[in-house]
Design a protein around this motif. Structure first.
Motif, PDB file in Angstrom:
ATOM      1  N   GLY A 136     -12.149  -1.009   9.735  1.00 13.07           N
ATOM      2  CA  GLY A 136     -10.991  -0.198   9.369  1.00 13.07           C
ATOM      3  C   GLY A 136     -10.968   1.153  10.066  1.00 13.07           C
TER       4      GLY A 136
ATOM      5  N   ARG B 141     -18.297  -2.026   0.394  1.00 13.36           N
ATOM      6  CA  ARG B 141     -17.844  -2.060  -0.997  1.00 13.36           C
ATOM      7  C   ARG B 141     -18.298  -3.340  -1.696  1.00 13.36           C
TER       8      ARG B 141
ATOM      9  N   VAL C  58       0.115   6.956   0.331  1.00 16.20           N
ATOM     10  CA  VAL C  58      -0.577   6.793   1.619  1.00 16.20           C
ATOM     11  C   VAL C  58       0.196   7.539   2.702  1.00 16.20           C
TER      12      VAL C  58
ATOM     13  N   GLY D   7      -8.551  -5.032  14.464  1.00 18.44           N
ATOM     14  CA  GLY D   7      -7.810  -4.568  13.281  1.00 18.44           C
ATOM     15  C   GLY D   7      -7.691  -3.056  13.241  1.00 18.44           C
TER      16      GLY D   7
ATOM     17  N   PRO E 264      -9.410  -8.128   6.097  1.00 17.99           N
ATOM     18  CA  PRO E 264      -8.832  -9.333   6.698  1.00 17.99           C
ATOM     19  C   PRO E 264      -9.423  -9.625   8.082  1.00 17.99           C
TER      20      PRO E 264
ATOM     21  N   GLU F 206     -23.738  -0.874   3.723  1.00 13.70           N
ATOM     22  CA  GLU F 206     -22.959   0.051   4.535  1.00 13.70           C
ATOM     23  C   GLU F 206     -23.517   0.196   5.943  1.00 13.70           C
TER      24      GLU F 206
HETATM   25  P1  RFL Z   1      -9.497  -2.973   6.355  1.00 10.58           P
HETATM   26  O1  RFL Z   1      -8.628  -3.810   5.461  1.00 10.58           O
HETATM   27  O2  RFL Z   1      -9.427  -1.498   6.200  1.00 10.58           O
HETATM   28  O3  RFL Z   1     -10.978  -3.482   6.132  1.00 10.58           O
HETATM   29  C1  RFL Z   1     -12.090  -2.768   6.611  1.00 10.58           C
HETATM   30  C2  RFL Z   1     -13.255  -3.068   5.708  1.00 10.58           C
HETATM   31  O4  RFL Z   1     -14.418  -2.435   6.261  1.00 10.58           O
HETATM   32  C3  RFL Z   1     -15.138  -1.825   5.212  1.00 10.58           C
HETATM   33  N1  RFL Z   1     -15.949  -0.737   5.800  1.00 10.58           N
HETATM   34  C4  RFL Z   1     -17.269  -0.849   6.038  1.00 10.58           C
HETATM   35  N2  RFL Z   1     -18.138  -1.849   5.809  1.00 10.58           N
HETATM   36  C5  RFL Z   1     -19.424  -1.638   6.168  1.00 10.58           C
HETATM   37  N3  RFL Z   1     -19.886  -0.492   6.740  1.00 10.58           N
HETATM   38  C6  RFL Z   1     -19.036   0.527   6.977  1.00 10.58           C
HETATM   39  N4  RFL Z   1     -19.475   1.648   7.527  1.00 10.58           N
HETATM   40  C7  RFL Z   1     -17.672   0.374   6.619  1.00 10.58           C
HETATM   41  N5  RFL Z   1     -16.574   1.166   6.730  1.00 10.58           N
HETATM   42  C8  RFL Z   1     -15.556   0.471   6.222  1.00 10.58           C
HETATM   43  C9  RFL Z   1     -14.089  -1.362   4.236  1.00 10.58           C
HETATM   44  O5  RFL Z   1     -14.638  -1.201   2.934  1.00 10.58           O
HETATM   45  C10 RFL Z   1     -13.080  -2.512   4.309  1.00 10.58           C
HETATM   46  O6  RFL Z   1     -13.346  -3.499   3.360  1.00 10.58           O
HETATM   47  O7  RFL Z   1      -9.212  -3.286   7.894  1.00 10.58           O
HETATM   48  P2  RFL Z   1      -8.771  -4.650   8.635  1.00 10.58           P
HETATM   49  O8  RFL Z   1      -9.627  -5.787   8.226  1.00 10.58           O
HETATM   50  O9  RFL Z   1      -8.635  -4.283  10.038  1.00 10.58           O
HETATM   51  O10 RFL Z   1      -7.319  -4.970   8.020  1.00 10.58           O
HETATM   52  C11 RFL Z   1      -6.222  -4.161   8.276  1.00 10.58           C
HETATM   53  C12 RFL Z   1      -5.259  -4.182   7.085  1.00 10.58           C
HETATM   54  O11 RFL Z   1      -5.970  -3.902   5.898  1.00 10.58           O
HETATM   55  C13 RFL Z   1      -4.111  -3.166   7.261  1.00 10.58           C
HETATM   56  O12 RFL Z   1      -3.670  -3.151   8.587  1.00 10.58           O
HETATM   57  C14 RFL Z   1      -2.920  -3.495   6.338  1.00 10.58           C
HETATM   58  O13 RFL Z   1      -3.231  -3.303   4.992  1.00 10.58           O
HETATM   59  C15 RFL Z   1      -1.713  -2.634   6.725  1.00 10.58           C
HETATM   60  N6  RFL Z   1      -0.546  -2.866   5.846  1.00 10.58           N
HETATM   61  C16 RFL Z   1       0.289  -3.932   6.051  1.00 10.58           C
HETATM   62  N7  RFL Z   1       0.034  -4.818   7.034  1.00 10.58           N
HETATM   63  C17 RFL Z   1       0.828  -5.908   7.190  1.00 10.58           C
HETATM   64  O14 RFL Z   1       0.580  -6.688   8.113  1.00 10.58           O
HETATM   65  N8  RFL Z   1       1.869  -6.183   6.350  1.00 10.58           N
HETATM   66  C18 RFL Z   1       2.188  -5.338   5.328  1.00 10.58           C
HETATM   67  O15 RFL Z   1       3.096  -5.638   4.549  1.00 10.58           O
HETATM   68  C19 RFL Z   1       1.407  -4.152   5.168  1.00 10.58           C
HETATM   69  N9  RFL Z   1       1.671  -3.295   4.169  1.00 10.58           N
HETATM   70  C20 RFL Z   1      -0.295  -1.999   4.777  1.00 10.58           C
HETATM   71  C21 RFL Z   1       0.844  -2.229   3.954  1.00 10.58           C
HETATM   72  C22 RFL Z   1      -1.129  -0.925   4.477  1.00 10.58           C
HETATM   73  C23 RFL Z   1      -0.850  -0.080   3.438  1.00 10.58           C
HETATM   74  N10 RFL Z   1      -1.749   0.978   3.166  1.00 10.58           N
HETATM   75  C24 RFL Z   1      -2.432   1.046   1.938  1.00 10.58           C
HETATM   76  C25 RFL Z   1      -2.215   1.761   4.266  1.00 10.58           C
HETATM   77  C26 RFL Z   1       1.146  -1.382   2.899  1.00 10.58           C
HETATM   78  C27 RFL Z   1       0.327  -0.282   2.657  1.00 10.58           C
HETATM   79  C28 RFL Z   1       0.716   0.649   1.542  1.00 10.58           C
END
Ligand code: RFL
Ligand code: PHB
Length: 391
Positions: free
Chosen positions: A160, A34, A266, A285, A12, A125
């Motif tokens: 991330g 990915r 998680v 993020g 995101p 990557e």
């Molecule tokens: P992301 O989503 O982890 O995206 C990072 C992207 O970078 C890629 N990447 C690379 N690409 C190139 N070269 C590299 N060396 C790389 N290393 C990594 C990865 O493949 C990935 O596509 O981080 P970003 O964009 O900062 O977004 C953050 C959110 O994804 C995260 O904060 C949320 O999912 C947290 N979260 C929730 N947030 C909310 O605001 N509302 C919710 O309801 C909520 N529920 C949740 C959640 C997270 C959860 N888990 C799985 C931890 C529920 C769960 C269960």
């Protein structure tokens, strides 16, 4: 290859940043390790704050969310055999949340970028970021077995928690703060109609449980578990038994069951890095901060970060001024620490910590009683849950 802003990560944060920059007339390249299929199908967040919803709407990527997402005006807290509704809308002067899955936001953003001619390199990557102290930083990356490079004016580390960007800030120039929790979340997706119109956060002696939803056909359910636990030890029957035990059939309510489509564990974690910027590298993020999911803040913080960053970069490219860029880290950290506080508090309020004594467990109940009987206390929860204003 050369671009104005090189973005590592198409989560995101990275995709929304690329979209916002495009609207400001700024070119970017997104590198994602990915495949498109993978990022568009990974199940994560579900709750969008009012401010995130407004931002997606305002920037032309909210149409499908408006059609397929569900606005929720309240949430429920369940404890001691009762359910209490927190009227988010009534307590915040009309603000609410949207239930719309993170991977759907990702699909909408990828589509918008590609339609606008944006460049996203999948299966690329990032392996290193260099030259961030100078004016032309470079991202080295690997794609199809080749080592390649993008040269840019700025690098946005949106990769991330496990990405490579954060480590590009020299160790001596960054401080990290971390808190690990002794519990994880077991999450499932089930093909069953929603058991509740609004989310249920349940505090139970056996541990926390959460009823959320994805669509009129799909429920998203979680229960607190040991972070080291193995999914394989949880048969479908055992999962349902645990969910029923924690949610209880309060006031005639019943959890609806269906086939389990997906399951996973998680760990909960709180993490912060300060500052979020070094030279021409800006982190955004999860690369900069992780909050326990209880407050539903992670994705929303990512959106707030990149909005602040896009405005600062726009000012720079328009006028050469660095004022907003210089303030980026402090602005975002203020918001992120508030989200940390709220997420930690929501977690402590609802989870069972095995090391807590009986006195502490009684205090937890007293806090829930106060929270659900005082308008002032409910308002504090509501205003944080729907999201504090973006500075
Ligand atoms: P992301 O989503 O982890 O995206 C990072 C992207 O970078 C890629 N990447 C690379 N690409 C190139 N070269 C590299 N060396 C790389 N290393 C990594 C990865 O493949 C990935 O596509 O981080 P970003 O964009 O900062 O977004 C953050 C959110 O994804 C995260 O904060 C949320 O999912 C947290 N979260 C929730 N947030 C909310 O605001 N509302 C919710 O309801 C909520 N529920 C949740 C959640 C997270 C959860 N888990 C799985 C931890 C529920 C769960 C269960
Ligand atoms: C979700 O629907 O995935 C969800 C909802 C609320 C949370 C965390 C995750 O606090």
């Amino acid at each position: 290859m050369r671009t104005q802003v090189g973005i590592v990560g198409a989560g995101p944060a990275g995709l929304l940043l690329s979209h916002l920059l495009h609207l400001e007339g700024i070119a970017s390249v997104v590198l994602e390790s990915r495949s498109r299929e993978e990022i568009e199908s990974t199940i994560r967040a579900g709750v969008l704050e009012q401010g995130t919803v407004d931002l997606l709407d305002r920037t032309g990527v909210g149409a499908r969310m408006r059609r397929e997402g569900a606005i929720h005006h309240g949430i429920n807290l369940r404890f001691a055999g009762r359910t209490h509704r927190i009227d988010l809308r009534g307590l915040t002067g009309g603000r609410s949340i949207m239930l719309y899955a993170q991977h759907e936001v990702i699909k909408d953003l990828v589509q918008a970028r590609l339609l606008a001619g944006g460049e996203i390199q999948f299966e690329a990557e990032g392996v290193g970021i260099e030259g961030i102290d100078g004016r032309s930083p470079r991202i080295r990356y690997r794609k199809d077995g080749q080592e390649l490079e993008v040269t840019c004016d700025f690098v946005a580390g949106c990769d991330g928690f496990h990405g490579v960007s954060r480590a590009a800030i020299p160790g001596a120039a960054r401080s990290e703060y971390q808190h690990l929790y002794p519990f994880g979340w077991f999450g499932i997706l089930t093909r069953a109609p929603p058991s509740s119109d609004e989310l249920i956060y349940a505090r139970h002696e056996r541990g926390f449980a959460l009823v959320s939803t994805r669509s009129p056909q799909i429920q998203r359910l979680y229960f607190q578990c040991d972070p080291q636990d193995d999914e394989a030890g949880w048969s479908d029957a055992r999962i349902w038994e645990e969910m029923h035990a924690r949610l209880e059939n309060v006031e005639g309510w019943r959890l609806s069951e269906g086939p389990i489509l997906q399951k996973g564990i998680v760990a909960l974690r709180s993490f912060m890095v300060e500052p979020m910027q070094h030279g021409r590298l800006f982190l955004a993020g999860d690369a900069a901060h992780i909050v326990p999911a209880t407050g539903a803040k992670g994705l929303n913080l990512a959106a707030a970060d990149v909005l602040v960053l896009s405005r600062a970069l726009a000012e720079f490219f328009r006028s050469g001024k660095t004022e907003l860029l210089d303030r980026y880290s402090a602005t975002c950290l203020r918001r992120a620490w508030r989200a940390q506080r709220f997420s930690r508090w929501m977690t402590a309020l609802t989870h069972r910590d095995q090391t807590d004594d009986a006195f502490t467990r009684q205090l937890q109940l007293a806090e829930l009683e106060y929270l659900t009987s005082s308008r002032a206390a409910s308002t504090a929860l509501a205003e944080n849950y729907v999201g504090l204003p973006i500075e």
